[in-house]
Design a protein around this motif. Structure first.
Motif, PDB file in Angstrom:
ATOM      1  N   LEU A   1      12.041 -22.451  -8.152  1.00  0.00           N
ATOM      2  CA  LEU A   1      12.640 -22.203  -6.846  1.00  0.00           C
ATOM      3  C   LEU A   1      13.092 -23.528  -6.269  1.00  0.00           C
ATOM      4  N   GLU A   2      14.291 -23.522  -5.645  1.00  0.00           N
ATOM      5  CA  GLU A   2      14.834 -24.765  -5.111  1.00  0.00           C
ATOM      6  C   GLU A   2      15.379 -24.574  -3.699  1.00  0.00           C
ATOM      7  N   ASP A   3      14.845 -25.326  -2.752  1.00  0.00           N
ATOM      8  CA  ASP A   3      15.359 -25.385  -1.389  1.00  0.00           C
ATOM      9  C   ASP A   3      15.614 -23.984  -0.816  1.00  0.00           C
TER      10      ASP A   3
ATOM     11  N   PRO B   1       3.691 -24.168  -2.433  1.00  0.00           N
ATOM     12  CA  PRO B   1       4.978 -24.849  -2.622  1.00  0.00           C
ATOM     13  C   PRO B   1       4.823 -26.286  -3.097  1.00  0.00           C
ATOM     14  N   THR B   2       5.728 -26.695  -3.982  1.00  0.00           N
ATOM     15  CA  THR B   2       5.794 -28.094  -4.399  1.00  0.00           C
ATOM     16  C   THR B   2       6.310 -28.944  -3.253  1.00  0.00           C
ATOM     17  N   SER B   3       7.264 -28.374  -2.527  1.00  0.00           N
ATOM     18  CA  SER B   3       7.763 -29.014  -1.304  1.00  0.00           C
ATOM     19  C   SER B   3       8.208 -27.925  -0.347  1.00  0.00           C
TER      20      SER B   3
ATOM     21  N   LEU C   1       9.690 -19.133   5.191  1.00  0.00           N
ATOM     22  CA  LEU C   1       9.749 -20.103   4.100  1.00  0.00           C
ATOM     23  C   LEU C   1      10.818 -21.113   4.481  1.00  0.00           C
ATOM     24  N   ASP C   2      10.442 -22.363   4.616  1.00  0.00           N
ATOM     25  CA  ASP C   2      11.344 -23.394   5.103  1.00  0.00           C
ATOM     26  C   ASP C   2      11.593 -24.447   4.030  1.00  0.00           C
ATOM     27  N   LYS C   3      12.799 -24.416   3.430  1.00  0.00           N
ATOM     28  CA  LYS C   3      13.221 -25.390   2.420  1.00  0.00           C
ATOM     29  C   LYS C   3      12.166 -25.537   1.318  1.00  0.00           C
ATOM     30  N   VAL C   4      11.766 -24.404   0.778  1.00  0.00           N
ATOM     31  CA  VAL C   4      10.680 -24.363  -0.203  1.00  0.00           C
ATOM     32  C   VAL C   4      11.211 -24.550  -1.620  1.00  0.00           C
ATOM     33  N   SER C   5      10.543 -25.398  -2.374  1.00  0.00           N
ATOM     34  CA  SER C   5      10.794 -25.553  -3.807  1.00  0.00           C
ATOM     35  C   SER C   5       9.467 -25.413  -4.539  1.00  0.00           C
TER      36      SER C   5
ATOM     37  N   GLY D   1      14.206 -16.235  -9.540  1.00  0.00           N
ATOM     38  CA  GLY D   1      13.198 -16.843  -8.668  1.00  0.00           C
ATOM     39  C   GLY D   1      12.530 -15.864  -7.723  1.00  0.00           C
ATOM     40  N   LYS D   2      12.801 -14.570  -7.885  1.00  0.00           N
ATOM     41  CA  LYS D   2      12.296 -13.560  -6.960  1.00  0.00           C
ATOM     42  C   LYS D   2      10.764 -13.511  -6.931  1.00  0.00           C
ATOM     43  N   THR D   3      10.164 -13.395  -8.118  1.00  0.00           N
ATOM     44  CA  THR D   3       8.705 -13.274  -8.191  1.00  0.00           C
ATOM     45  C   THR D   3       8.021 -14.543  -7.699  1.00  0.00           C
ATOM     46  N   THR D   4       8.585 -15.690  -8.033  1.00  0.00           N
ATOM     47  CA  THR D   4       8.027 -16.950  -7.521  1.00  0.00           C
ATOM     48  C   THR D   4       8.045 -16.961  -6.005  1.00  0.00           C
TER      49      THR D   4
END
Length: 271
Positions: A20-22, A56-58, A6-10, A42-45
């Motif tokens: 979830l942020e970055d 991922p949104t980003s 997971l790379d810089k995932v929001s 944010g664990k489940t997300t």
């Protein structure tokens, strides 16, 4: 086998709520990883992003060389199996064997392999004797193992267990421990979300701590549970053994009952 990145995932829900942020995390094939933190961290997300239930949104989520945004949830689930926290959200067959058999059968495995995987998964989860039972006639702890077996039978490279110790007694915990050891021997990656710190210290070396939708720490259990700053930020309580060791002013790093006993004996004998 399959690595996970997971790379810089929001991620934000349609109403704009950030979950979830970055968030960045790399998990190697065959690792056991426990993700801990308070509700809402944010664990489940994070794990739903890992198996494609969410996109991922980003940022980027890679399962092996698969970018999850380019594949359906059904496709990703063949590589990343996810056992829900509540078994009643997962069970939909009228007998245990059909529930366990559904996954490998749906993946188009040949009949022999479906039979072998079904029997193996039921045996390792201790539910072989309930093959013809309706899962909803079983107690919660056994239903939990039905859903675990149904995911194991799919032979995914990565297994995600959401609160596997919930409702389990000592026998259930022993089965879980044996299951984790067996999956490690088979080269499977296991990622667990849990609030059970004793389970974490007994079976996991690598701990991911989350708080306020972000990664707070990524380290070994004997360091995480003796770091006051991390514990305060994540509002986690260390396992009882660590709390007792701290009260007795023993050196940092004690996590098991045997380590605590050894420290007490050493203090008494001076050796």
């Amino acid at each position: 086998m399959t690595d996970l990145l997971l790379d810089k995932v929001s991620f934000s829900y349609p109403d704009g709520t950030k979950a979830l942020e970055d968030f960045s995390l790399s998990v190697r094939t065959g690792e056991r990883v426990a993700i801990v933190g308070q509700n809402g961290a944010g664990k489940t997300t994070a794990v739903k992003l890992m198996n494609g239930l969410l996109k991922p949104t980003s940022g980027t989520v890679l399962v092996g060389d698969w970018d999850t945004r380019r594949y359906s949830t059904a496709q990703v689930s063949k590589k990343v199996g996810y056992v829900f926290q509540n078994p009643d959200d997962q069970i939909f067959h009228n007998d245990v064997e059909s529930e366990v058999r559904f996954g490998p059968k749906n993946m188009k495995f040949d009949v022999k392999r479906v039979d072998e995987l079904t029997r193996w998964a039921m045996d390792i989860c201790g539910i072989a004797g309930f093959a013809e039972e309706n899962p909803y006639n079983l107690p919660y702890s056994e239903r939990k193992f039905v859903t675990i077996a149904s995911v194991l039978a799919m032979d995914s490279d990565i297994i995600i267990l959401d609160e596997p110790t919930a409702g389990q007694d000592k026998i259930g915990l022993k089965i879980l421990g044996h299951l984790l050891d067996t999956l490690e021997q088979k080269g499977k990656t296991v990622i667990t979300i849990t609030h059970d710190m004793e389970f974490v210290t007994d079976y996991f070396q690598r701990i991911i701590v989350m708080a306020t939708r972000q990664l707070v720490a990524d380290d070994q259990a004997n360091k995480i549970f003796y770091d006051a700053e991390i514990l305060e930020k994540s509002m986690l309580k260390p396992p009882a053994v660590a709390q007792m060791a701290k009260m007795l002013d023993f050196p940092d790093g004690i996590l098991s009952k045997q380590q605590l006993i050894n420290a007490i004996l050493q203090q008494r004998t001076g050796h």
